[in-house]
Design a protein around this motif. Structure first.
Motif, short mmCIF file in Angstrom:
data_model
loop_
_atom_site.label_atom_id
_atom_site.label_comp_id
_atom_site.label_asym_id
_atom_site.label_seq_id
_atom_site.Cartn_x
_atom_site.Cartn_y
_atom_site.Cartn_z
N VAL A 35 -11.33 62.48 -21.00
CA VAL A 35 -10.30 63.12 -21.84
C VAL A 35 -8.99 62.36 -21.68
O VAL A 35 -8.21 62.22 -22.62
CB VAL A 35 -10.13 64.61 -21.46
CG1 VAL A 35 -8.85 65.17 -22.06
CG2 VAL A 35 -11.32 65.42 -21.95
N GLN A 38 -7.34 59.74 -24.04
CA GLN A 38 -6.45 60.13 -25.14
C GLN A 38 -4.99 60.17 -24.70
O GLN A 38 -4.10 60.40 -25.52
CB GLN A 38 -6.86 61.50 -25.67
CG GLN A 38 -8.28 61.55 -26.22
CD GLN A 38 -8.66 62.93 -26.73
OE1 GLN A 38 -7.82 63.66 -27.26
NE2 GLN A 38 -9.92 63.31 -26.57
N ASP A 41 -1.02 62.71 -20.62
CA ASP A 41 -0.59 64.09 -20.84
C ASP A 41 -1.78 64.99 -21.18
O ASP A 41 -1.86 66.13 -20.73
CB ASP A 41 0.44 64.15 -21.98
CG ASP A 41 1.77 63.53 -21.60
OD1 ASP A 41 2.02 63.41 -20.38
OD2 ASP A 41 2.54 63.14 -22.49
N THR A 42 -2.71 64.45 -21.97
CA THR A 42 -3.92 65.20 -22.31
C THR A 42 -4.76 65.44 -21.07
O THR A 42 -5.32 66.52 -20.87
CB THR A 42 -4.75 64.44 -23.36
OG1 THR A 42 -3.92 64.14 -24.48
CG2 THR A 42 -5.94 65.26 -23.81
N HIS A 43 -4.83 64.41 -20.23
CA HIS A 43 -5.57 64.53 -18.97
C HIS A 43 -4.99 65.63 -18.09
O HIS A 43 -5.72 66.47 -17.56
CB HIS A 43 -5.53 63.20 -18.22
CG HIS A 43 -6.02 63.28 -16.81
ND1 HIS A 43 -7.35 63.16 -16.47
CD2 HIS A 43 -5.35 63.51 -15.65
CE1 HIS A 43 -7.47 63.29 -15.16
NE2 HIS A 43 -6.28 63.50 -14.64
N PHE A 46 -5.78 69.10 -19.51
CA PHE A 46 -7.19 69.46 -19.29
C PHE A 46 -7.40 69.81 -17.82
O PHE A 46 -8.12 70.77 -17.49
CB PHE A 46 -8.09 68.30 -19.69
CG PHE A 46 -9.56 68.59 -19.58
CD1 PHE A 46 -10.27 69.05 -20.67
CD2 PHE A 46 -10.24 68.42 -18.38
CE1 PHE A 46 -11.63 69.32 -20.58
CE2 PHE A 46 -11.59 68.70 -18.27
CZ PHE A 46 -12.29 69.15 -19.38
#
Length: 216
Positions: A35, A38, A41-43, A46
């Protein structure tokens, strides 16, 4: 001879049971990494959700116990493979498992140090900060890269073992495909976490975790 056979069978059964818990955690953990492709920040977003599961005190203790059982039983099984000089796939399974065990011990110890002693959030920045520094990257790229690759190799060997008796050609195909996917996944993650595919902005606190050979 019977006692040795029973002991080996018990170790293998215990290894498989603990593997279920380890596999569930690793699926979530690796999903978090992918993830992250992407964006960091997305990591992080999540991971905040995933931590609600694997950082629950009971879940965390179960996962750590499962890892411990995996390493203890895995060592016994690997030792048997090496002593009996089993076939190439078994040797590959033992070698990849051994590296995963070494990585797990050192990685958990480092995360414990960061989380408990330094009191810094042990998120992906801990890894990225080391991988982005020329003084550390030459050691950390193979360290983390081999861990990811070894995980796929180990899984490929398991798939081979499952299908080798009934579908021999399929078993080889699954092994080669899984190893190939592992190689690509390793390259993809290493390129991303070294800043080659996107600009990464890491807080200074994380760079300060690697002071000894930091390149200024």
């Amino acid at each position: 001879m019977v006692n040795i056979w029973v002991t080996g069978l018990f170790m293998e059964s215990l290894h498989k049971v603990s593997a279920g818990f380890v596999f569930a955690f690793l699926c979530l953990h690796m999903a978090n990494h992918f993830v992250g492709l992407q964006g960091l920040d997305t990591h992080i977003a999540f991971m905040a959700v995933a931590r609600m599961v694997y950082r629950h005190p009971v879940v965390e203790m179960v996962v750590l116990l499962a890892f411990l059982l995996q390493m203890l039983t895995g060592w016994a099984l690997a030792r048997e493979i090496w002593m009996k000089k089993k076939d190439f796939v078994h040797q590959l399974q033992a070698a990849s498992g051994a590296y995963i065990a070494v990585f797990a011990i050192t990685h958990v110890a480092f995360i414990f140090y960061v989380r408990q002693l330094v009191a810094v959030d042990s998120n992906i920045y801990v890894i990225v900060a080391g991988l982005m520094q020329s003084g550390w990257m030459y050691a950390l790229i193979p360290y983390y890269g081999l861990a990811i690759f070894a995980l796929f190799v180990h899984m490929g060997c398991i798939l081979f073992d499952i299908f080798k008796k009934s579908l021999r050609p399929v078993s080889w195909g699954l092994l080669v495909t899984t190893v190939g996917i592992g190689g690509y996944a390793t390259w993809l993650l290493m390129m991303f976490y070294t800043g080659h595919t996107a600009a990464l902005h890491v807080p200074q606190d994380y760079f300060d975790l690697y002071p000894l050979i930091r390149m200024k």
